[in-house]
Design an enzyme around this catalytic site. Structure first.
Site, PDB file in Angstrom:
ATOM      1  N   ASN A  13     -40.029 -20.362  -7.428  1.00 14.86           N
ATOM      2  CA  ASN A  13     -40.275 -20.293  -5.986  1.00 14.86           C
ATOM      3  C   ASN A  13     -41.165 -21.475  -5.617  1.00 14.86           C
ATOM      4  O   ASN A  13     -42.359 -21.458  -5.887  1.00 14.86           O
ATOM      5  CB  ASN A  13     -40.957 -18.954  -5.670  1.00 14.86           C
ATOM      6  N   LYS A  15     -42.018 -22.490  -2.729  1.00 17.15           N
ATOM      7  CA  LYS A  15     -42.776 -22.282  -1.485  1.00 17.15           C
ATOM      8  C   LYS A  15     -42.622 -23.519  -0.598  1.00 17.15           C
ATOM      9  O   LYS A  15     -41.564 -24.150  -0.635  1.00 17.15           O
ATOM     10  CB  LYS A  15     -44.236 -21.941  -1.809  1.00 17.15           C
ATOM     11  N   HIS A  99     -41.304 -11.654   0.244  1.00 18.64           N
ATOM     12  CA  HIS A  99     -42.419 -12.198  -0.545  1.00 18.64           C
ATOM     13  C   HIS A  99     -43.743 -11.832   0.132  1.00 18.64           C
ATOM     14  O   HIS A  99     -43.824 -11.753   1.355  1.00 18.64           O
ATOM     15  CB  HIS A  99     -42.268 -13.723  -0.646  1.00 18.64           C
ATOM     16  N   GLU A 101     -46.256 -13.462   0.782  1.00 19.97           N
ATOM     17  CA  GLU A 101     -46.730 -14.428   1.791  1.00 19.97           C
ATOM     18  C   GLU A 101     -45.997 -14.224   3.114  1.00 19.97           C
ATOM     19  O   GLU A 101     -46.570 -14.421   4.185  1.00 19.97           O
ATOM     20  CB  GLU A 101     -46.564 -15.863   1.252  1.00 19.97           C
ATOM     21  N   GLU A 171     -44.669  -8.300  -7.965  1.00 17.22           N
ATOM     22  CA  GLU A 171     -45.679  -9.354  -7.857  1.00 17.22           C
ATOM     23  C   GLU A 171     -46.970  -8.778  -7.294  1.00 17.22           C
ATOM     24  O   GLU A 171     -47.119  -8.670  -6.065  1.00 17.22           O
ATOM     25  CB  GLU A 171     -45.176 -10.463  -6.927  1.00 17.22           C
ATOM     26  N   GLY A 177     -50.891 -16.968  -7.454  1.00 20.46           N
ATOM     27  CA  GLY A 177     -51.595 -18.212  -7.183  1.00 20.46           C
ATOM     28  C   GLY A 177     -53.072 -18.188  -7.541  1.00 20.46           C
ATOM     29  O   GLY A 177     -53.832 -19.068  -7.145  1.00 20.46           O
ATOM     30  N   SER A 217     -48.934 -15.841 -11.334  1.00 22.64           N
ATOM     31  CA  SER A 217     -49.600 -16.717 -12.317  1.00 22.64           C
ATOM     32  C   SER A 217     -48.888 -16.760 -13.672  1.00 22.64           C
ATOM     33  O   SER A 217     -49.542 -16.813 -14.716  1.00 22.64           O
ATOM     34  CB  SER A 217     -51.073 -16.336 -12.473  1.00 22.64           C
TER      35      SER A 217
HETATM   36  P1  PGA Z   1     -47.597 -18.045  -8.708  1.00 22.97           P
HETATM   37  O1  PGA Z   1     -46.671 -17.499  -7.510  1.00 22.97           O
HETATM   38  O2  PGA Z   1     -46.728 -18.173  -9.927  1.00 22.97           O
HETATM   39  O3  PGA Z   1     -48.096 -19.388  -8.205  1.00 22.97           O
HETATM   40  O4  PGA Z   1     -48.696 -17.068  -8.908  1.00 22.97           O
HETATM   41  C1  PGA Z   1     -45.697 -16.524  -7.743  1.00 22.97           C
HETATM   42  C2  PGA Z   1     -44.968 -16.204  -6.469  1.00 22.97           C
HETATM   43  O5  PGA Z   1     -45.574 -16.268  -5.391  1.00 22.97           O
HETATM   44  O6  PGA Z   1     -43.771 -15.882  -6.484  1.00 22.97           O
END
Ligand code: PGA
Length: 260
Positions: A13, A15, A99, A101, A171, A177, A217
């Site tokens: 992903n 983003k 997601h 976000e 998640e 992140g 992460s």
């Molecule tokens: P990350 O994000 O691997 O940077 O923690 C995962 C995601 O948002 O799908």
């Protein structure tokens, strides 16, 4: 214990990262790095603007394309939105939906996500549906309650048969992140809970077919412990999917673990 028949899936992903030219450079690098991998399904999810050119650059490779969001109508007066049909024509096979976000910054809720899931399936796109609890919810002992609500909401009204076509990404929001991944134990515990809920809704034989990803992460160094869990079938990777070398290492780690 023998591994389940579900083919592992690693999705990146991106983003809001990478221009068209950066996406092309990435794809050229990745396709070379993972050319021999045939037992792991690989997906990259660039921003909308880079989808079509990425799909051209991926032709003839073992890497599929996904989008990060979409709207649920085929077309119409929805300024700023992108339809499932547009994604399909741009070369997408997958679409990430719900997601955290999108939920946190754009107010997306389960009812809207459910409409998107149904639209994706109608169009032949595979939705990667994201669910996960926030830190305060985990600390309050509400993880399972939150997961149950998000799962039921986003899958409402689906036939059992359609269930097997979705991918669920667990998640935990606190792990995204932050560099603070869930432990393999925590991720397996929730994934097993999710599979149990799917079995209740769609029946155990369908639930056994559904791929569950862990996200939050994930890095080359921690991928192995996740893929060794019986209910975890891959990962949705954010930060570590932006460098082709790191992403390839994650994929190869999975390949190695499942080949044993
Ligand atoms: P990350 O994000 O691997 O940077 O923690 C995962 C995601 O948002 O799908």
């Amino acid at each position: 214990m023998p591994r389940p028949l579900r083919q592992p899936l690693i999705a990146g992903n991106w983003k809001m990262n990478k221009t068209v030219s950066q996406a092309q450079a990435f794809v050229n690098h990745l396709r070379e790095a993972v050319a021999g991998v045939n037992n792991v399904e690989i997906v990259v999810c660039p921003p909308f603007t880079a989808l079509f050119s990425a799909s051209q650059a991926l032709k003839g490779s073992n890497i599929f394309l996904g989008a990060q969001n979409m709207y649920y109508y085929e077309k119409g007066a929805f300024t700023g939105e992108i339809s499932p049909l547009m994604l399909q024509e741009a070369g997408c096979r997958y679409v990430i939906l719900g997601h955290s976000e999108r939920r946190a910054y754009f107010g997306e809720e389960d009812t809207l996500i459910n409409l998107k899931v149904k639209a994706a399936l109608r169009t032949g796109l595979t939705p990667i549906i994201c669910i996960g609890e926030q830190l305060a919810e985990r600390e309050a002992g509400k993880t399972k309650e939150v997961i149950q609500k998000q799962l039921a909401g986003s899958l409402a009204g689906l036939d059992s048969e359609l269930y097997s076509k979705v991918v669920i990404a667990y998640e935990p929001v606190w792990a995204i992140g932050t560099g603070q991944n869930a432990t393999a134990f925590e991720a397996q515990e929730v994934s097993n809970f999710i599979r149990g809920l799917l079995a209740n809704n769609a029946g155990p034989s369908w639930a056994e077919k559904i791929r569950l990803l862990y996200g939050g992460s994930v890095k080359p160094a921690n991928m192995a412990v996740f893929i060794k869990q019986p209910d975890i079938d891959g990962a949705l990777v954010g930060g570590a999917s932006l460098e082709a070398a790191d992403f390839a290492l994650i994929i190869k780690t999975v390949q190695e673990v499942i080949s044993k």
